[in-house]
Design an enzyme around this catalytic site. Structure first.
Site, mmCIF file in Angstrom:
data_model
loop_
_atom_site.group_PDB
_atom_site.id
_atom_site.type_symbol
_atom_site.label_atom_id
_atom_site.label_comp_id
_atom_site.label_asym_id
_atom_site.label_seq_id
_atom_site.Cartn_x
_atom_site.Cartn_y
_atom_site.Cartn_z
ATOM 1 N N ARG A 89 -43.476 132.277 54.319
ATOM 2 C CA ARG A 89 -42.406 131.262 54.280
ATOM 3 C C ARG A 89 -41.201 131.636 53.435
ATOM 4 O O ARG A 89 -40.275 130.857 53.318
ATOM 5 C CB ARG A 89 -42.931 129.903 53.793
ATOM 6 N N ASP A 90 -41.208 132.805 52.802
ATOM 7 C CA ASP A 90 -40.077 133.161 51.942
ATOM 8 C C ASP A 90 -39.838 134.669 51.935
ATOM 9 O O ASP A 90 -39.549 135.254 50.893
ATOM 10 C CB ASP A 90 -40.348 132.640 50.520
ATOM 11 N N ILE A 91 -39.968 135.297 53.095
ATOM 12 C CA ILE A 91 -39.659 136.725 53.186
ATOM 13 C C ILE A 91 -38.148 136.878 53.050
ATOM 14 O O ILE A 91 -37.378 136.294 53.816
ATOM 15 C CB ILE A 91 -40.142 137.325 54.531
#
Length: 175
Positions: A89-91
């Site tokens: 969810r936060d690449i």
């Protein structure tokens, strides 16, 4: 806490190892592997300051290593053999670490969802320039969400600019 415990269970060469989850009074903490090096965001800024972009072969190497980490996490199953549906969810460049030894490691795996639990519901849990449309709209996310973010990161590394970054946060979300 369950997401943090899951992060502790991840063991892959391309994922920053979380050694322990603890609590000191009312504060939770994670003991994580130290990666001597820099994040991809810092490397890209240095490249831009030098008036260049990283070599294509290096960008492809980083992409393959991040994809290996994502593949491992996306295929994880519970003890009954059911898919966990794990999504980072936060690449983004800030969460891709490059060690001085040539290792590529994804950091904060599984932690983004924990962070989202403590944020206001309207606050996006990912950096908007890398977040997939469904994520920005608060819809269900899956492995494709991480691949979208990886593609946006790779575009930035090769082109020298983010494909979606606007002058304001709202402009970025609209792009």
């Amino acid at each position: 806490l369950s997401e943090a415990r899951l992060a502790v269970s991840l063991s892959h060469a391309n994922i920053v190892q979380v050694f322990d989850l603890g609590r000191e009074e009312d504060t939770y903490f994670l003991a994580m592997e130290h990666v001597a090096g820099m994040d991809l965001a810092l490397a890209l800024r240095a490249s831009r300051r030098a008036g260049s972009t990283p070599p294509i072969a290096l960008v492809v190497y980083v992409a393959c290593e991040v994809a290996r980490a994502l593949d491992y996490a996306h295929r994880r199953k519970d003890t009954a053999g059911r898919p966990l549906g794990l999504v980072h969810r936060d690449i983004a460049p800030q969460n891709i670490l490059l060690s001085y030894e040539g290792e590529v490691k994804v950091s904060d795996f599984g932690i983004a969802r924990c962070r989202a639990f403590f944020e206001a519901p309207s606050a996006p849990s990912a950096k908007a320039a890398y977040a997939a449309p469904e994520q920005l709209e608060g819809r269900e996310v899956d492995a494709r969400t991480d691949l979208y973010a990886l593609a946006a990161t790779l575009y930035e590394a090769l082109a020298g600019r983010s494909p979606f970054l606007g002058d304001t946060a709202d402009a970025t979300r609209r792009n």
